[in-house]
Design a protein around this motif. Sequence first.
Motif, PDB file in Angstrom:
ATOM      1  N   TYR A   1     -16.398 -42.784-115.818  1.00  8.55           N
ATOM      2  CA  TYR A   1     -16.484 -42.595-117.238  1.00  8.55           C
ATOM      3  C   TYR A   1     -16.677 -43.962-118.057  1.00  8.55           C
ATOM      4  CZ  TYR A   1     -14.246 -38.519-115.216  1.00  8.55           C
ATOM      5  OH  TYR A   1     -14.131 -37.385-114.676  1.00  8.55           O
TER       6      TYR A   1
ATOM      7  N   PHE B   1     -14.625 -46.752-115.888  1.00  4.49           N
ATOM      8  CA  PHE B   1     -13.461 -46.120-115.158  1.00  4.49           C
ATOM      9  C   PHE B   1     -13.748 -45.159-114.125  1.00  4.49           C
ATOM     10  CE2 PHE B   1     -12.597 -48.168-119.194  1.00  4.49           C
ATOM     11  CZ  PHE B   1     -11.636 -49.119-118.743  1.00  4.49           C
ATOM     12  N   GLY B   2     -13.011 -45.056-113.232  1.00  9.13           N
ATOM     13  CA  GLY B   2     -12.845 -43.897-112.156  1.00  9.13           C
ATOM     14  C   GLY B   2     -11.843 -42.985-112.701  1.00  9.13           C
ATOM     15  N   GLN B   3     -11.023 -43.235-113.482  1.00  3.85           N
ATOM     16  CA  GLN B   3     -10.045 -42.259-113.944  1.00  3.85           C
ATOM     17  C   GLN B   3     -10.416 -42.136-115.740  1.00  3.85           C
ATOM     18  OE1 GLN B   3      -7.576 -40.954-112.430  1.00  3.85           O
ATOM     19  NE2 GLN B   3      -8.364 -41.821-110.641  1.00  3.85           N
TER      20      GLN B   3
ATOM     21  N   ASP C   1      -8.395 -40.684-117.751  1.00  2.00           N
ATOM     22  CA  ASP C   1      -7.149 -41.192-118.767  1.00  2.00           C
ATOM     23  C   ASP C   1      -7.420 -42.702-119.203  1.00  2.00           C
ATOM     24  OD1 ASP C   1      -6.043 -38.534-118.347  1.00  2.00           O
ATOM     25  OD2 ASP C   1      -4.562 -39.285-117.124  1.00  2.00           O
ATOM     26  N   ASN C   2      -7.915 -43.424-118.457  1.00  2.00           N
ATOM     27  CA  ASN C   2      -8.024 -44.917-118.591  1.00  2.00           C
ATOM     28  C   ASN C   2      -9.157 -45.175-119.691  1.00  2.00           C
ATOM     29  OD1 ASN C   2      -5.898 -45.522-117.072  1.00  2.00           O
ATOM     30  ND2 ASN C   2      -7.339 -46.031-115.106  1.00  2.00           N
TER      31      ASN C   2
ATOM     32  N   LYS D   1     -19.615 -40.678-106.808  1.00  3.31           N
ATOM     33  CA  LYS D   1     -18.478 -40.584-107.528  1.00  3.31           C
ATOM     34  C   LYS D   1     -18.697 -40.402-108.930  1.00  3.31           C
ATOM     35  CE  LYS D   1     -15.540 -43.340-104.503  1.00  3.31           C
ATOM     36  NZ  LYS D   1     -14.758 -44.559-104.463  1.00  3.31           N
TER      37      LYS D   1
END
Length: 77
Positions: free
Chosen positions: A44, A12-14, A16-17, A41
């Motif tokens: 995660y 994931f790029g976020q 939280d996700n 980038k």
Amino acid sequence: SPTQIFVQAGAFGQLDNAERLARRLETIGKASVEPVRYGGKILYKVRLGPLDTIRAADNVLSKVLANGQSDAIIVVQ
């Protein structure tokens, strides 16, 4: 270093996700979130393991797939 086997449930790029998925998968096994740099980038990765055998990895992968993570894969590093 010794070879380790993981099931990668997603990337994931976020953060939280990734953390949300890791918490959801805790019923299957120990899930961790690993930040990696990819294409400039931070991604995660959510991984379960390390696992002792390919058979154990196959078992965990089946459970992760049944949990809705259709892109999950076994990773050996």
